[in-house]
Design a protein around this motif. Structure first.
Motif, mmCIF file in Angstrom:
data_model
loop_
_atom_site.group_PDB
_atom_site.id
_atom_site.type_symbol
_atom_site.label_atom_id
_atom_site.label_comp_id
_atom_site.label_asym_id
_atom_site.label_seq_id
_atom_site.Cartn_x
_atom_site.Cartn_y
_atom_site.Cartn_z
ATOM 1 N N MET A 1 26.872 15.662 77.984
ATOM 2 C CA MET A 1 27.105 14.234 77.703
ATOM 3 C C MET A 1 25.899 13.403 78.129
ATOM 4 S SD MET A 1 31.151 13.906 78.672
ATOM 5 C CE MET A 1 31.112 12.134 78.703
ATOM 6 N N LYS A 2 25.321 13.750 79.268
ATOM 7 C CA LYS A 2 24.152 13.028 79.767
ATOM 8 C C LYS A 2 22.973 13.209 78.811
ATOM 9 C CE LYS A 2 21.908 13.989 83.787
ATOM 10 N NZ LYS A 2 21.797 14.158 85.246
ATOM 11 N N ASN A 3 22.789 14.424 78.312
ATOM 12 C CA ASN A 3 21.706 14.678 77.364
ATOM 13 C C ASN A 3 21.920 13.931 76.056
ATOM 14 O OD1 ASN A 3 20.385 16.354 79.161
ATOM 15 N ND2 ASN A 3 21.272 18.225 78.318
ATOM 16 N N LEU A 4 23.157 13.877 75.580
ATOM 17 C CA LEU A 4 23.466 13.163 74.348
ATOM 18 C C LEU A 4 23.228 11.665 74.512
ATOM 19 C CD1 LEU A 4 24.490 13.190 71.447
ATOM 20 C CD2 LEU A 4 26.814 13.054 72.347
ATOM 21 N N LEU A 5 23.656 11.122 75.629
ATOM 22 C CA LEU A 5 23.438 9.708 75.899
ATOM 23 C C LEU A 5 21.948 9.401 75.968
ATOM 24 C CD1 LEU A 5 24.549 6.902 76.511
ATOM 25 C CD2 LEU A 5 24.668 7.563 78.906
ATOM 26 N N ASN A 6 21.191 10.254 76.635
ATOM 27 C CA ASN A 6 19.750 10.067 76.740
ATOM 28 C C ASN A 6 19.112 10.097 75.353
ATOM 29 O OD1 ASN A 6 17.284 9.765 78.283
ATOM 30 N ND2 ASN A 6 16.853 11.882 77.735
ATOM 31 N N PHE A 7 19.561 11.015 74.496
ATOM 32 C CA PHE A 7 19.040 11.074 73.135
ATOM 33 C C PHE A 7 19.324 9.771 72.390
ATOM 34 C CE2 PHE A 7 19.877 11.617 68.627
ATOM 35 C CZ PHE A 7 18.634 12.043 68.195
ATOM 36 N N LYS A 8 20.549 9.272 72.533
ATOM 37 C CA LYS A 8 20.923 8.038 71.830
ATOM 38 C C LYS A 8 20.099 6.849 72.299
ATOM 39 C CE LYS A 8 25.572 9.324 70.442
ATOM 40 N NZ LYS A 8 26.984 8.973 70.447
ATOM 41 N N VAL A 9 19.873 6.755 73.606
ATOM 42 C CA VAL A 9 19.045 5.662 74.149
ATOM 43 C C VAL A 9 17.634 5.752 73.568
ATOM 44 C CG1 VAL A 9 17.941 4.804 76.266
ATOM 45 C CG2 VAL A 9 20.386 5.340 76.258
ATOM 46 N N LYS A 10 17.070 6.951 73.553
ATOM 47 C CA LYS A 10 15.719 7.134 73.007
ATOM 48 C C LYS A 10 15.694 6.847 71.502
ATOM 49 C CE LYS A 10 13.674 8.694 76.768
ATOM 50 N NZ LYS A 10 12.585 8.020 77.428
ATOM 51 N N ALA A 11 16.763 7.200 70.789
ATOM 52 C CA ALA A 11 16.823 6.935 69.352
ATOM 53 C C ALA A 11 16.855 5.440 69.066
ATOM 54 C CB ALA A 11 18.041 7.630 68.738
ATOM 55 N N VAL A 12 17.626 4.683 69.853
ATOM 56 C CA VAL A 12 17.670 3.222 69.684
ATOM 57 C C VAL A 12 16.289 2.639 69.970
ATOM 58 C CG1 VAL A 12 18.626 1.062 70.593
ATOM 59 C CG2 VAL A 12 20.141 3.010 70.113
ATOM 60 N N ALA A 13 15.647 3.109 71.023
ATOM 61 C CA ALA A 13 14.300 2.641 71.356
ATOM 62 C C ALA A 13 13.338 2.935 70.204
ATOM 63 C CB ALA A 13 13.816 3.301 72.653
ATOM 64 N N ALA A 14 13.443 4.119 69.615
ATOM 65 C CA ALA A 14 12.587 4.492 68.481
ATOM 66 C C ALA A 14 12.885 3.613 67.264
ATOM 67 C CB ALA A 14 12.780 5.967 68.138
ATOM 68 N N ASN A 15 14.157 3.275 67.049
ATOM 69 C CA ASN A 15 14.519 2.385 65.935
ATOM 70 C C ASN A 15 13.901 1.000 66.120
ATOM 71 O OD1 ASN A 15 16.068 4.398 64.780
ATOM 72 N ND2 ASN A 15 18.015 3.592 65.538
ATOM 73 N N ILE A 16 13.919 0.510 67.343
ATOM 74 C CA ILE A 16 13.328 -0.796 67.639
ATOM 75 C C ILE A 16 11.832 -0.761 67.340
ATOM 76 C CG2 ILE A 16 12.737 -2.412 69.499
ATOM 77 C CD1 ILE A 16 15.509 -1.686 70.747
ATOM 78 N N ARG A 17 11.175 0.273 67.825
ATOM 79 C CA ARG A 17 9.734 0.392 67.605
ATOM 80 C C ARG A 17 9.415 0.512 66.110
ATOM 81 N NH1 ARG A 17 5.407 4.302 70.572
ATOM 82 N NH2 ARG A 17 3.644 3.679 69.295
ATOM 83 N N SER A 18 10.175 1.334 65.425
ATOM 84 C CA SER A 18 9.948 1.541 63.994
ATOM 85 C C SER A 18 10.087 0.237 63.214
ATOM 86 C CB SER A 18 10.943 2.585 63.481
ATOM 87 O OG SER A 18 10.809 2.759 62.107
ATOM 88 N N LYS A 19 11.119 -0.521 63.516
ATOM 89 C CA LYS A 19 11.335 -1.801 62.825
ATOM 90 C C LYS A 19 10.207 -2.785 63.142
ATOM 91 C CE LYS A 19 13.558 -4.629 60.205
ATOM 92 N NZ LYS A 19 13.605 -4.420 58.761
ATOM 93 N N ARG A 20 9.776 -2.824 64.412
ATOM 94 C CA ARG A 20 8.673 -3.709 64.800
ATOM 95 C C ARG A 20 7.407 -3.350 64.025
ATOM 96 N NH1 ARG A 20 4.399 -2.916 67.735
ATOM 97 N NH2 ARG A 20 5.171 -1.056 68.790
ATOM 98 N N GLU A 21 7.119 -2.058 63.950
ATOM 99 C CA GLU A 21 5.920 -1.611 63.245
ATOM 100 C C GLU A 21 6.027 -1.886 61.739
ATOM 101 O OE1 GLU A 21 5.669 2.462 64.532
ATOM 102 O OE2 GLU A 21 4.433 1.926 66.265
ATOM 103 N N GLU A 22 7.222 -1.734 61.187
ATOM 104 C CA GLU A 22 7.460 -2.020 59.765
ATOM 105 C C GLU A 22 7.118 -3.480 59.445
ATOM 106 O OE1 GLU A 22 11.515 -2.624 57.279
ATOM 107 O OE2 GLU A 22 11.347 -0.691 58.308
#
Length: 95
Positions: free
Chosen positions: A17-38
């Motif tokens: 569960m901790k690993n899944l949560l960590n993945f989700k947090v990193k995925a949201v962070a990556a989405n933010i970065r991707s949208k900013r760069e777009e």
């Protein structure tokens, strides 16, 4: 003695569960970065709009900082996108 051993025990379920949560947090962070760069926005621009330092904003994109729901709404607003676009994690790549 038993309680000390139990306190240090990491169940496989909790670790998963901790690993899944960590993945989700990193995925949201990556989405933010991707949208900013777009949008060709700089970290400095987003930081200024959010009234935080560029360093603090960078930590958000790296997933190092826990952000509030309010902050997430602010980021979505500055990035001119729906909140759901930032938090969806399917097909996302963690940072």
């Amino acid at each position: 003695m038993y309680s000390r051993l139990y306190d240090n025990y990491q169940s496989p379920v909790n670790e998963t569960m901790k690993n899944l949560l960590n993945f989700k947090v990193k995925a949201v962070a990556a989405n933010i970065r991707s949208k900013r760069e777009e949008l060709n926005y700089t970290q400095e621009y987003l930081a200024a709009k959010l009234n935080i330092s560029q360093n603090a904003y960078s930590k958000i994109e790296l997933g190092y900082t826990k952000i509030t729901l309010e902050r997430l709404f602010q980021i979505a607003d500055v990035l001119e996108t729906e909140l759901m676009e930032l938090i969806k994690t399917e097909n996302a790549e963690a940072a």
